[in-house]
Design a protein around this motif. Structure first.
Motif, PDB file in Angstrom:
ATOM      1  N   GLY B  29       0.825  -1.191   0.000  1.00  0.00           N
ATOM      2  CA  GLY B  29       0.000   0.000   0.000  1.00  0.00           C
ATOM      3  C   GLY B  29       0.864   1.246   0.000  1.00  0.00           C
ATOM      4  O   GLY B  29       2.057   1.200   0.322  1.00  0.00           O
ATOM      5  N   ALA B  31       0.782   4.140   1.860  1.00  0.00           N
ATOM      6  CA  ALA B  31       1.242   4.712   3.124  1.00  0.00           C
ATOM      7  C   ALA B  31       2.344   3.867   3.752  1.00  0.00           C
ATOM      8  O   ALA B  31       3.264   4.408   4.364  1.00  0.00           O
ATOM      9  N   LYS B 108      -4.218  -3.479  -7.839  1.00  0.00           N
ATOM     10  CA  LYS B 108      -3.864  -3.323  -6.435  1.00  0.00           C
ATOM     11  C   LYS B 108      -3.264  -1.949  -6.175  1.00  0.00           C
ATOM     12  O   LYS B 108      -3.394  -1.412  -5.080  1.00  0.00           O
ATOM     13  N   LEU B 110      -4.281   0.774  -7.552  1.00  0.00           N
ATOM     14  CA  LEU B 110      -5.443   1.640  -7.375  1.00  0.00           C
ATOM     15  C   LEU B 110      -5.925   1.560  -5.930  1.00  0.00           C
ATOM     16  O   LEU B 110      -6.162   2.575  -5.276  1.00  0.00           O
ATOM     17  N   LEU B 111      -6.043   0.338  -5.447  1.00  0.00           N
ATOM     18  CA  LEU B 111      -6.535   0.160  -4.091  1.00  0.00           C
ATOM     19  C   LEU B 111      -5.546   0.719  -3.078  1.00  0.00           C
ATOM     20  O   LEU B 111      -5.927   1.221  -2.042  1.00  0.00           O
ATOM     21  N   GLY B 112      -4.270   0.638  -3.400  1.00  0.00           N
ATOM     22  CA  GLY B 112      -3.252   1.097  -2.477  1.00  0.00           C
ATOM     23  C   GLY B 112      -3.452   2.529  -2.061  1.00  0.00           C
ATOM     24  O   GLY B 112      -3.286   2.878  -0.901  1.00  0.00           O
ATOM     25  N   GLY B 114      -6.355   4.114  -2.865  1.00  0.00           N
ATOM     26  CA  GLY B 114      -7.789   4.292  -2.712  1.00  0.00           C
ATOM     27  C   GLY B 114      -8.197   4.628  -1.304  1.00  0.00           C
ATOM     28  O   GLY B 114      -9.040   5.498  -1.085  1.00  0.00           O
ATOM     29  N   MET B 115      -7.579   3.987  -0.346  1.00  0.00           N
ATOM     30  CA  MET B 115      -7.938   4.235   1.039  1.00  0.00           C
ATOM     31  C   MET B 115      -7.635   5.668   1.450  1.00  0.00           C
ATOM     32  O   MET B 115      -8.213   6.179   2.392  1.00  0.00           O
ATOM     33  N   VAL B 116      -6.723   6.269   0.764  1.00  0.00           N
ATOM     34  CA  VAL B 116      -6.175   7.530   1.258  1.00  0.00           C
ATOM     35  C   VAL B 116      -6.864   8.731   0.621  1.00  0.00           C
ATOM     36  O   VAL B 116      -6.417   9.848   0.756  1.00  0.00           O
ATOM     37  N   GLN B 117      -7.982   8.457  -0.022  1.00  0.00           N
ATOM     38  CA  GLN B 117      -8.674   9.521  -0.757  1.00  0.00           C
ATOM     39  C   GLN B 117      -8.582  10.872  -0.061  1.00  0.00           C
ATOM     40  O   GLN B 117      -8.332  11.893  -0.678  1.00  0.00           O
ATOM     41  N   GLN B 118      -8.831  10.850   1.254  1.00  0.00           N
ATOM     42  CA  GLN B 118      -8.952  12.090   2.001  1.00  0.00           C
ATOM     43  C   GLN B 118      -7.741  13.003   1.873  1.00  0.00           C
ATOM     44  O   GLN B 118      -7.853  14.164   1.535  1.00  0.00           O
ATOM     45  N   ASP B 119      -6.577  12.440   2.153  1.00  0.00           N
ATOM     46  CA  ASP B 119      -5.393  13.287   2.182  1.00  0.00           C
ATOM     47  C   ASP B 119      -4.532  13.140   0.934  1.00  0.00           C
ATOM     48  O   ASP B 119      -3.373  13.524   0.930  1.00  0.00           O
ATOM     49  N   VAL B 128      -5.574   8.619 -10.415  1.00  0.00           N
ATOM     50  CA  VAL B 128      -6.435   7.496 -10.042  1.00  0.00           C
ATOM     51  C   VAL B 128      -7.700   7.502 -10.892  1.00  0.00           C
ATOM     52  O   VAL B 128      -8.138   6.472 -11.418  1.00  0.00           O
TER      53      VAL B 128
END
Lengths: 219, 219
Positions: B29, B31, B108, B110-112, B114-119, B128
């Motif tokens: 991922g 981060a 993967k 993309l998903l890596g 994806g979680m971090v959309q916010q920051d 993305v």
DNA sequence: GTCTATACACAGATAGAC
DNA sequence: GTCTATCTGTGTATAGAC
């Protein structure tokens, strides 16, 4: 009111930590969520967090365990009520869709650590697996009940995999289109077709909308 | 051999950085992947990495952009060849399955983030979105060709969403069962049923295996 | 373009008073 | 159980010689 019995002061703090940690980890992912963020968001100092959970990993395990029991409590019994397949299927899909809408965090938590398989602790991996196994078992049992598959376990497995992958794919879709929902309509058509394809009797297949005006399914 | 024309020394280093960074970010991922990890894995010092890409974010954007062009190059034309629907559908599913097997990293990645959309930075978000839009467009066009849906764009959209969500769900399934594959068999049945449900003519629906011994699809 | 060395902030985690 | 203060490692990022 503010004077809660001192005994559960700790329990309340514990819950507060888990609430905010779960929220943050679902939004940012495990790696991008720091203890300081959790501390700032819930008001308790970092050392209190470490007193309740021994490590960052411990927080994740506790958060995920709590999410699992909450989700399983929200999901209905495996025996789906209904007179025929179509009725039971509609009940099942309504339940899935509703649980999906009301528990937006649970699955994202799974994904939050999912990426980290490599360096995850054994405890975290075990908890992730418990969460996932519980979901698989629930889906398999429910679909087995919907389609009366007691003697066709491999069909129930395939239907469960199919359903869960669609649900997981929708969770992924959600972080591109935040308002994406689990499309139970197409899923219903697909599950009926899959069951029927395996020779499972599915009744008359009414078709909720779009009354199938084509020449399909003729020889 | 070791004396490559000095001009593309930089380009080769750039590629090496992107290779290892893509690999690590797909596995851990965004981060959880540090510049030091990338440096250690590819042999170049951190400052060289920063010289090529101005920031960690820049690395991700470059990695994802490269993955996108590679994936789109691997995917075949949108016009799917074949005499009838069944034939074109089989071709399409074979292509999807094969691309899925050969490009395990692309999605993967993309998903890596994806979680971090916010920051996430604006540039990363844009990249993305480009990746995702390219996939959606490809799926829509291909399925439109398979089922001859030039005049039913909304059906093509639904089939594309369905297919992509199943694919994304399979990527997720993969980090529980690393050998999980995109199950094109059930997907085929589902797509045929969905198209047929919307009145799209799909021919005789041969049914590859399990010769549909039930009473389904009768009135 | 590549290297060594380093600045500065913040991560996870702990000590010990209260 | 909760707090303040702190240790140590590592993170991103940069300076400047070569």
């Amino acid at each position: 009111m503010t004077e809660a019995p001192a005994l559960d002061r700790g329990a309340r703090s514990r819950d507060a930590i888990l609430d905010t940690a779960g929220d943050l980890m679902a939004r940012h992912g495990y790696a991008a969520t720091s203890i300081s963020m959790i501390s700032a968001a819930c008001g308790l100092p970092v050392s209190s967090i470490y007193w309740h959970f021994r490590s960052k990993d411990g927080i994740y395990v506790a958060v995920l365990g709590r999410a699992r029991t909450a989700l399983l409590a929200a999901l209905p019994q495996a025996e789906v009520p209904g007179a025929d397949v179509a009725q039971r299927l509609d009940t099942f899909l309504a339940e899935v869709g509703s649980a999906f809408r009301r528990q937006p965090r649970g699955v994202k938590l799974l994904l939050g650590l999912g990426m980290v398989q490599q360096d995850a602790s054994a405890a975290a991996l075990a908890e992730v697996r418990r969460y996932r196994d519980a979901l698989v078992a629930w889906a398999r049992d429910s679909l087995s009940s919907v389609f009366a598959l007691r003697d066709r376990p491999e069909v129930a497995d395939e239907l469960a995999r199919f359903t869960l992958r669609m649900a997981a794919g929708t969770v992924v879709a959600r972080w591109f289109e935040p308002d994406a929902v689990l499309e139970t309509g197409p899923l219903r058509v697909a599950l009926l077709a899959l069951a029927s394809h395996h020779g499972v009797p599915v009744g008359h297949v009414p078709g909720r909308d779009a009354p199938s005006r084509g020449v399909a399914n003729r020889e």
